[in-house]
Design a protein around this motif. Sequence first.
Motif, PDB file in Angstrom:
ATOM      1  N   GLY A 244      41.082   8.855  53.404  1.00  0.00           N
ATOM      2  CA  GLY A 244      40.075   9.791  53.901  1.00  0.00           C
ATOM      3  C   GLY A 244      38.766   9.130  54.271  1.00  0.00           C
ATOM      4  O   GLY A 244      37.689   9.711  54.037  1.00  0.00           O
ATOM      5  N   VAL A 245      38.840   7.924  54.834  1.00  0.00           N
ATOM      6  CA  VAL A 245      37.624   7.194  55.211  1.00  0.00           C
ATOM      7  C   VAL A 245      37.044   7.832  56.467  1.00  0.00           C
ATOM      8  O   VAL A 245      37.735   8.004  57.478  1.00  0.00           O
ATOM      9  CB  VAL A 245      37.946   5.704  55.452  1.00  0.00           C
ATOM     10  CG1 VAL A 245      36.681   4.955  55.846  1.00  0.00           C
ATOM     11  CG2 VAL A 245      38.570   5.091  54.204  1.00  0.00           C
ATOM     12  N   LYS A 246      35.785   8.141  56.428  1.00  0.00           N
ATOM     13  CA  LYS A 246      35.110   8.747  57.567  1.00  0.00           C
ATOM     14  C   LYS A 246      34.622   7.661  58.527  1.00  0.00           C
ATOM     15  O   LYS A 246      34.375   6.531  58.107  1.00  0.00           O
ATOM     16  CB  LYS A 246      33.935   9.593  57.097  1.00  0.00           C
ATOM     17  CG  LYS A 246      34.333  10.758  56.202  1.00  0.00           C
ATOM     18  CD  LYS A 246      33.114  11.552  55.773  1.00  0.00           C
ATOM     19  CE  LYS A 246      33.513  12.717  54.867  1.00  0.00           C
ATOM     20  NZ  LYS A 246      32.326  13.496  54.424  1.00  0.00           N
ATOM     21  N   PRO A 247      34.509   7.976  59.804  1.00  0.00           N
ATOM     22  CA  PRO A 247      33.993   6.982  60.763  1.00  0.00           C
ATOM     23  C   PRO A 247      32.570   6.544  60.399  1.00  0.00           C
ATOM     24  O   PRO A 247      31.752   7.343  59.933  1.00  0.00           O
ATOM     25  CB  PRO A 247      34.026   7.738  62.099  1.00  0.00           C
ATOM     26  CG  PRO A 247      35.029   8.828  61.890  1.00  0.00           C
ATOM     27  CD  PRO A 247      34.937   9.215  60.458  1.00  0.00           C
ATOM     28  N   ASN A 248      32.301   5.246  60.619  1.00  0.00           N
ATOM     29  CA  ASN A 248      30.980   4.659  60.350  1.00  0.00           C
ATOM     30  C   ASN A 248      30.576   4.783  58.880  1.00  0.00           C
ATOM     31  O   ASN A 248      29.385   4.844  58.547  1.00  0.00           O
ATOM     32  CB  ASN A 248      29.906   5.296  61.234  1.00  0.00           C
ATOM     33  CG  ASN A 248      30.203   5.126  62.705  1.00  0.00           C
ATOM     34  OD1 ASN A 248      30.759   4.109  63.116  1.00  0.00           O
ATOM     35  ND2 ASN A 248      29.839   6.121  63.502  1.00  0.00           N
ATOM     36  N   SER A 249      31.577   4.823  58.000  1.00  0.00           N
ATOM     37  CA  SER A 249      31.284   4.915  56.575  1.00  0.00           C
ATOM     38  C   SER A 249      31.060   3.515  56.008  1.00  0.00           C
ATOM     39  O   SER A 249      31.843   2.589  56.266  1.00  0.00           O
ATOM     40  CB  SER A 249      32.438   5.599  55.838  1.00  0.00           C
ATOM     41  OG  SER A 249      32.204   5.598  54.445  1.00  0.00           O
ATOM     42  N   SER A 250      29.994   3.358  55.239  1.00  0.00           N
ATOM     43  CA  SER A 250      29.670   2.067  54.632  1.00  0.00           C
ATOM     44  C   SER A 250      30.198   1.927  53.208  1.00  0.00           C
ATOM     45  O   SER A 250      30.011   0.886  52.583  1.00  0.00           O
ATOM     46  CB  SER A 250      28.148   1.863  54.613  1.00  0.00           C
ATOM     47  OG  SER A 250      27.515   2.899  53.881  1.00  0.00           O
ATOM     48  N   LEU A 251      30.858   2.956  52.697  1.00  0.00           N
ATOM     49  CA  LEU A 251      31.384   2.914  51.345  1.00  0.00           C
ATOM     50  C   LEU A 251      32.610   2.007  51.295  1.00  0.00           C
ATOM     51  O   LEU A 251      33.505   2.128  52.133  1.00  0.00           O
ATOM     52  CB  LEU A 251      31.761   4.328  50.884  1.00  0.00           C
ATOM     53  CG  LEU A 251      32.250   4.478  49.436  1.00  0.00           C
ATOM     54  CD1 LEU A 251      31.116   4.173  48.470  1.00  0.00           C
ATOM     55  CD2 LEU A 251      32.794   5.895  49.202  1.00  0.00           C
ATOM     56  N   PRO A 252      32.682   1.072  50.362  1.00  0.00           N
ATOM     57  CA  PRO A 252      33.874   0.213  50.262  1.00  0.00           C
ATOM     58  C   PRO A 252      35.129   1.035  50.044  1.00  0.00           C
ATOM     59  O   PRO A 252      35.094   2.120  49.452  1.00  0.00           O
ATOM     60  CB  PRO A 252      33.552  -0.681  49.060  1.00  0.00           C
ATOM     61  CG  PRO A 252      32.067  -0.670  48.942  1.00  0.00           C
ATOM     62  CD  PRO A 252      31.636   0.695  49.392  1.00  0.00           C
ATOM     63  N   LEU A 253      36.253   0.500  50.491  1.00  0.00           N
ATOM     64  CA  LEU A 253      37.508   1.248  50.419  1.00  0.00           C
ATOM     65  C   LEU A 253      37.925   1.511  48.979  1.00  0.00           C
ATOM     66  O   LEU A 253      38.477   2.580  48.668  1.00  0.00           O
ATOM     67  CB  LEU A 253      38.613   0.477  51.158  1.00  0.00           C
ATOM     68  CG  LEU A 253      38.405   0.293  52.660  1.00  0.00           C
ATOM     69  CD1 LEU A 253      39.558  -0.498  53.262  1.00  0.00           C
ATOM     70  CD2 LEU A 253      38.283   1.638  53.359  1.00  0.00           C
ATOM     71  N   HIS A 254      37.674   0.553  48.086  1.00  0.00           N
ATOM     72  CA  HIS A 254      38.120   0.745  46.709  1.00  0.00           C
ATOM     73  C   HIS A 254      37.228   1.706  45.936  1.00  0.00           C
ATOM     74  O   HIS A 254      37.504   1.971  44.757  1.00  0.00           O
ATOM     75  CB  HIS A 254      38.177  -0.600  45.978  1.00  0.00           C
ATOM     76  CG  HIS A 254      36.844  -1.278  45.870  1.00  0.00           C
ATOM     77  ND1 HIS A 254      36.286  -1.994  46.907  1.00  0.00           N
ATOM     78  CD2 HIS A 254      35.953  -1.349  44.849  1.00  0.00           C
ATOM     79  CE1 HIS A 254      35.119  -2.479  46.525  1.00  0.00           C
ATOM     80  NE2 HIS A 254      34.883  -2.098  45.284  1.00  0.00           N
TER      81      HIS A 254
END
Length: 765
Positions: A244-254
Amino acid sequence: MKLKKVKTLGKAAPGISKKKPQKDAIKKAVAKKAGKAPETKAIAKKSKQTAAPAKNIKPAKKGAKKSHKAELEGLKDIDPEFYDFLKKNDKKLLDFNLSDSEEEDEDEEEGKSKSAAAEGSDDDEENEEKYHKPSDDLAVASDESDFEDEEEDEASTGGTQKITLNLLRQWEQQLGQDNVSIDIVRKVIQAFNSALASISADGADGGENQPNAAAFKVVGAAAFNGVIQLCVLHLQPAIIRVLGVKPNSSLPLHKHKKWVKVRGCLRYYLTDLIRLVEQVSSANILGVLLKHLHQMAGMVVPFTALGKTILKRLIVLWATGDETVRVLAFLCILKITRKQQATMLNHVLKAMYLAYVRNSKFVSPNTLPGINFMRRSLVEMFALDLNVSYQHAFLYIRQLAIHLRNAVILKKKDSFQAVYNWQFINSLRLWADLLGASANKPQLQPLVYPLVTIATGVIRLIPTAQYFPLRFHCLQTLISLSKETNTYVPVLPLIVEVLKSNTFNRKHTAVSMKPLQFTCVLRLNKAQLAENGFRDEVIEQVCGLLLEYLAHESTSLAFSDLVVPTVMAIKAYLKDCRNANYSRKLKQLLEKVQESGRFIEQQRSKSSVNFDIKDAKAVAAWEQQLRLKRTPLDIYYASWLKTHETKKRRQAAQTDEINADYDVPKLKKLPAKKGVPVRNEKGEVELFPSDSEDEGDDGLPIGSDDEDEEEELEVEVEQPKSKKAKKEKPEKQKSQPAEEAAAGDDYDEAGGAVDIVKDLDLNDW
């Protein structure tokens, strides 16, 4: 009846061996054991025909029956020793129970069929337990099995499902959906593991991923290609949608909530992916896999141990791979390291520096571009964090200083070889480039003085004409460092000193067929010192280095005073020089230097110069204005550099045509293989094309023994046109260039066997 017959056979006519019936009986017994009834009958007939001329032999009645067991029992009287031998060694032959209902009728076909049926039935019963009988439902492995019906393929045996193209299409559609199920991702990863298990040496993973290989079965090249292509093209976007990664998201995947669900299977997949990269040798396939790994770089961050394993393999590819592979490997290293810079940077910098020095031991026209790429990319890696880089730079520069100190004190051949080699010179270049790239930052600037001192000491260590190429390499490094850091380095005396050499001023005793170049040479042998090409190249190097350094210093406030010793040294050489070509070049250089000196004096005499010399900012501002005006020497150097670069490119492009007048064989390069992916009939990309007879050698890169080598060269000899046909002579390979031969001498004598790099630990300091 049988005994009487045996006794009668014992009284055979002369010329007939008495032991003939024994041999026939033994042959019949052995043939019976092997189940060969026709041969047994043939031997029996032959024995009858042979024994027919005997006087006392009564002809056997038609249809008489023979007992195999009785014949074997008859061996007791005929040859007791042989019977005892069979009893000890082959007791089964004596106990052989065979239906002795054979009859020798006139119809041989009927007799043969009966005996074969009887023997076959008895042998099957006796050997049923001795030999393994395969099952009837065995299937032959072939590529055509991938295209069977879906109902037959999906039939699972023992919980293992066979991968088919229809199943891969279903997975591809499911991975492309917005609401991707985590189960589909796990199945695809398990199929990827099964594909690798199918090409491994033992047929299985053999490690912690072995249970995954049992879930699916990959048979055939088409299924293998489909699994790899599915993972490379569709797995990473599917995992992004699962998280559920949003576009231009800076949050790491883990840091996402659903990361726990994909963490385990993703770790297995990354392990298999780097294992596949290790097994592939084709540059095209490696490029595809490295691009995929570059996409997956953000998912490597949580796995520290796995990340080190991946970086270790990538560093090997960065140092030894193909040109495209090197670039892609470096991009993967850079992205993975920046994602976890705090934990990985130290490890990566140390491993990359050791790989750089280890692979820069030999310099040739073929390896020089790769070494230059490694040096520039390594500078970029060190520039990520200058505080961390200072520890590494200080440690390795100190190591170079220790080698130089040992050479100065001990003055032995081994200590000299530890300094006069390509590893040492390439290390100096690396640190000079790093200090020049970080000139606007103060962290590494304290290391400029030690590096200049080391380079100057290397030049002074053995100041003979034999090591003029090494001197010029060190001078080029010092000039580049001086220009980038805007630091004054006294290199003019070291350049002009070459003109006073006795070896240089002697007359040449040999004429070289092609010009000598110092690009890939550190040391010259005695034969090269006697050639005219040596003197020509020395003059070119002296003029080029003087022009480059003085053009940079021509805007200095003290230029007219700085060039006085150099002008005097050039004038002194021109008085003794008898070569018109050398005199012309140095006179032209001398005129431009004197013209620039007069120009600086005119600018200093103007009324605008009213600042104190101690005011560094005012002096820098004045020099900046003068740099915008362009001095005569600077203008001349720009035009000379343009001509010089054009000449170098022409020489590199026309290397094979230098000796055209001497009918020397030419080297024709084969067309380079472009990195275009192979496509099948449907237009789909095939990552691993199947190995067929129509395809090239790089069809299946898995497990191939081909190493990453340079392009093969094909020798093409241009034969002169003549009316008479001449005998074809064997083609000869073009002789090795002089600079490469000289480089080979350097490796043997000038420290090629000495590795100056040691596995140092930063914790020791």
